[in-house]
Design an enzyme around this catalytic site. Structure first.
Site, PDB file in Angstrom:
ATOM      1  N   GLU A  99       3.459   2.293 -12.876  1.00  0.00           N
ATOM      2  CA  GLU A  99       2.258   3.127 -13.034  1.00  0.00           C
ATOM      3  C   GLU A  99       2.437   4.493 -12.360  1.00  0.00           C
ATOM      4  O   GLU A  99       1.467   5.157 -12.029  1.00  0.00           O
ATOM      5  CB  GLU A  99       1.036   2.384 -12.477  1.00  0.00           C
ATOM      6  CG  GLU A  99       0.733   1.105 -13.241  1.00  0.00           C
ATOM      7  CD  GLU A  99      -0.598   0.464 -12.870  1.00  0.00           C
ATOM      8  OE1 GLU A  99      -1.474   0.332 -13.739  1.00  0.00           O
ATOM      9  OE2 GLU A  99      -0.753   0.074 -11.701  1.00  0.00           O
ATOM     10  N   LYS A 156      -7.287   5.703  -2.112  1.00  0.00           N
ATOM     11  CA  LYS A 156      -6.372   4.697  -2.654  1.00  0.00           C
ATOM     12  C   LYS A 156      -5.122   5.372  -3.234  1.00  0.00           C
ATOM     13  O   LYS A 156      -4.002   4.887  -3.070  1.00  0.00           O
ATOM     14  CB  LYS A 156      -7.101   3.889  -3.736  1.00  0.00           C
ATOM     15  CG  LYS A 156      -6.401   2.593  -4.107  1.00  0.00           C
ATOM     16  CD  LYS A 156      -7.347   1.695  -4.916  1.00  0.00           C
ATOM     17  CE  LYS A 156      -6.626   0.574  -5.623  1.00  0.00           C
ATOM     18  NZ  LYS A 156      -6.153  -0.505  -4.815  1.00  0.00           N
ATOM     19  N   ASN A 200       3.935   2.999  -2.848  1.00  0.00           N
ATOM     20  CA  ASN A 200       4.530   2.501  -4.102  1.00  0.00           C
ATOM     21  C   ASN A 200       5.923   3.061  -4.397  1.00  0.00           C
ATOM     22  O   ASN A 200       6.864   2.295  -4.574  1.00  0.00           O
ATOM     23  CB  ASN A 200       3.575   2.722  -5.277  1.00  0.00           C
ATOM     24  CG  ASN A 200       2.493   1.650  -5.332  1.00  0.00           C
ATOM     25  OD1 ASN A 200       2.596   0.636  -4.663  1.00  0.00           O
ATOM     26  ND2 ASN A 200       1.469   1.877  -6.107  1.00  0.00           N
ATOM     27  N   ASN A 254      -1.217   4.734  -2.258  1.00  0.00           N
ATOM     28  CA  ASN A 254      -0.287   4.347  -3.331  1.00  0.00           C
ATOM     29  C   ASN A 254       0.833   5.373  -3.515  1.00  0.00           C
ATOM     30  O   ASN A 254       1.959   5.014  -3.844  1.00  0.00           O
ATOM     31  CB  ASN A 254      -1.030   4.191  -4.665  1.00  0.00           C
ATOM     32  CG  ASN A 254      -1.836   2.906  -4.722  1.00  0.00           C
ATOM     33  OD1 ASN A 254      -1.544   1.951  -4.004  1.00  0.00           O
ATOM     34  ND2 ASN A 254      -2.855   2.869  -5.565  1.00  0.00           N
ATOM     35  N   ASN A 275      -5.654   1.013 -11.168  1.00  0.00           N
ATOM     36  CA  ASN A 275      -5.130   1.899 -10.135  1.00  0.00           C
ATOM     37  C   ASN A 275      -4.966   3.321 -10.658  1.00  0.00           C
ATOM     38  O   ASN A 275      -5.100   3.572 -11.852  1.00  0.00           O
ATOM     39  CB  ASN A 275      -3.755   1.399  -9.697  1.00  0.00           C
ATOM     40  CG  ASN A 275      -3.869   0.471  -8.496  1.00  0.00           C
ATOM     41  OD1 ASN A 275      -4.894   0.438  -7.826  1.00  0.00           O
ATOM     42  ND2 ASN A 275      -2.812  -0.270  -8.229  1.00  0.00           N
ATOM     43  N   ASN A 322       6.415  -3.324   2.116  1.00  0.00           N
ATOM     44  CA  ASN A 322       5.602  -2.162   2.512  1.00  0.00           C
ATOM     45  C   ASN A 322       5.923  -1.614   3.910  1.00  0.00           C
ATOM     46  O   ASN A 322       5.785  -0.412   4.153  1.00  0.00           O
ATOM     47  CB  ASN A 322       4.111  -2.518   2.454  1.00  0.00           C
ATOM     48  CG  ASN A 322       3.656  -2.784   1.039  1.00  0.00           C
ATOM     49  OD1 ASN A 322       4.449  -2.726   0.096  1.00  0.00           O
ATOM     50  ND2 ASN A 322       2.379  -3.081   0.868  1.00  0.00           N
ATOM     51  N   SER A 361       5.067  -4.405  -2.918  1.00  0.00           N
ATOM     52  CA  SER A 361       4.109  -3.591  -3.678  1.00  0.00           C
ATOM     53  C   SER A 361       4.223  -3.890  -5.168  1.00  0.00           C
ATOM     54  O   SER A 361       5.249  -4.390  -5.641  1.00  0.00           O
ATOM     55  CB  SER A 361       4.389  -2.099  -3.447  1.00  0.00           C
ATOM     56  OG  SER A 361       5.537  -1.711  -4.176  1.00  0.00           O
ATOM     57  N   SER A 362       3.156  -3.552  -5.906  1.00  0.00           N
ATOM     58  CA  SER A 362       3.161  -3.816  -7.347  1.00  0.00           C
ATOM     59  C   SER A 362       4.262  -3.003  -8.039  1.00  0.00           C
ATOM     60  O   SER A 362       4.896  -3.461  -8.985  1.00  0.00           O
ATOM     61  CB  SER A 362       1.799  -3.491  -7.952  1.00  0.00           C
ATOM     62  OG  SER A 362       1.502  -2.131  -7.737  1.00  0.00           O
ATOM     63  N   ASN A 402       4.218  -7.397   2.521  1.00  0.00           N
ATOM     64  CA  ASN A 402       3.915  -7.498   1.073  1.00  0.00           C
ATOM     65  C   ASN A 402       4.902  -6.719   0.212  1.00  0.00           C
ATOM     66  O   ASN A 402       5.419  -5.688   0.624  1.00  0.00           O
ATOM     67  CB  ASN A 402       2.516  -6.933   0.766  1.00  0.00           C
ATOM     68  CG  ASN A 402       1.418  -7.753   1.412  1.00  0.00           C
ATOM     69  OD1 ASN A 402       1.693  -8.657   2.203  1.00  0.00           O
ATOM     70  ND2 ASN A 402       0.184  -7.427   1.094  1.00  0.00           N
TER      71      ASN A 402
END
Ligand code: NAP
Length: 313
Positions: free
Chosen positions: A279, A197, A205, A201, A120, A215, A266-267, A264
């Protein structure tokens, strides 16, 4: 047959190791064209029992001929990769770069390999900065790492690589992905895709990580002005980088992703919940750095970046 090393075999790396493997579905054979390099516990379990890949139609167990727990083991082996797929988190890249340089591996077999950073964020090529051929990829697949020796597919999203990659690698990747029925694309407009993307993000994020919500929180009325500002700042910086995005289309893209992935986690939120580093440096941090470089003012990205940084001092 191109020999492929997966450097950083965690969730995405282990899954893509399976996707790119030849002969993975033969009941007794073991994979020879793909080697995995990952953390010791995971690699030991894969050596002992094979990699368990959880797919919608059941779990497959894949044996790998070559598994390495560190770079020294790879260097001491017979395996000379033609391509190295780097699948670590973006914050691990500087450390990876150091370890490759210090090992002297670039004077040997690794120096002839093409490197592909599949991760990412943006600014990864600059962070990696080694005298080798470096290409990039992004993926919308979803994978989780339930424990050593295992990986589980959560979504078959598309994987996009730079079109300028060597033709033989593109052909090999395309064949493997299609054989396993996973979408793949080679884009001559890769930077545009990467910015798309990054835009999503940059909104989803940090907002989910800071609110601790799924989300769908991005769609709350009280956050609309913030979301709009993040999008506008990203659109401005992208334009200064030569990538044109329409403000309204960019906002629609962000909101539609938030809607389809509303449930969802998120990471970045998962990272925060687990007390892991995020990140953020290669997401909003990238927007802030590029903004500064061009003299653009991006205060909302700056604030989100600082707030998320403060969660993991
Ligand atoms: N998972 C997904 O569904 C998904 C989807 C789209 C994009 N991505 C992106 O793909 C990238 C990888 O994500 P991921 O979820 O696969 O992360 P991950 O599960 O943490 O995998 C990375 C693995 O590499 C290991 N590693 C780091 N440095 C290493 C080194 N020097 N030598 C050997 N192993 C090393 C990590 O170990 P440690 O944890 O000990 O550092 C970890 O096991 C990220 O940029 C992510 O945003 C992931």
């Amino acid at each position: 047959v191109a020999k492929i090393l997966i450097y950083g075999a965690g969730a995405i790396g282990s899954l893509i190791g399976y996707l790119l493997s030849e002969g993975a579905d033969r009941p007794l054979g073991s994979v020879e064209n793909v080697a995995l390099l990952g953390r010791r516990v995971h690699m030991e379990r894969v050596r002992e029992r094979g990699l368990k890949v959880g797919l919608p139609d059941g779990t497959r167990s894949i044996r790998f001929e070559h598994c390495f727990s560190n770079l020294e083991e790879l260097i001491g082996s017979e395996f000379t990769p033609d391509v190295v797929l780097v699948t670590v988190r973006t914050y691990s890249l500087p450390q990876l770069r150091e370890e490759i340089t210090a090992s002297g591996a670039l004077d040997g077999g690794l120096g002839r390999a093409a490197f592909i950073l599949l991760m990412n964020g943006m600014g990864n090529r600059e962070a990696f900065d080694l005298p080798v051929a470096v290409y990039e990829g992004i993926t919308s697949m979803g994978a989780v790492f339930p424990g050593p020796g295992q990986v589980e597919l959560r979504g078959k999203g598309i994987t996009v690589f730079e079109d300028r990659m060597p033709a033989n690698l593109k052909a090999a990747f395309q064949e493997r992905f299609l054989e396993k029925d996973f979408p793949v694309e080679f884009s001559s407009n890769f930077k545009v895709q990467q910015w798309g993307k990054l835009l999503v993000n940059s909104v989803v994020n940090p907002i989910t990580a800071l609110t601790g919500r799924c989300n769908g929180v991005v769609l709350s009325g009280s956050l609309l002005a913030t979301v709009e500002r993040v999008v506008e700042e990203c659109v401005e910086v992208a334009a200064l980088e030569g990538v044109h995005m329409e403000r309204d289309a960019a906002l629609d893209l962000v909101l539609s992703v938030a809607e389809t992935t509303a449930e969802n986690t998120s990471s970045m939120l998962k990272d925060v919940q687990r007390g892991r580093e995020t990140e953020i440096e290669s997401i909003n941090g990238y927007v802030v750095r590029q903004g500064e470089r061009h003299g653009a003012i991006v205060p909302v990205n700056e604030a989100l970046f600082a707030l998320v940084k403060s969660l993991h001092p």
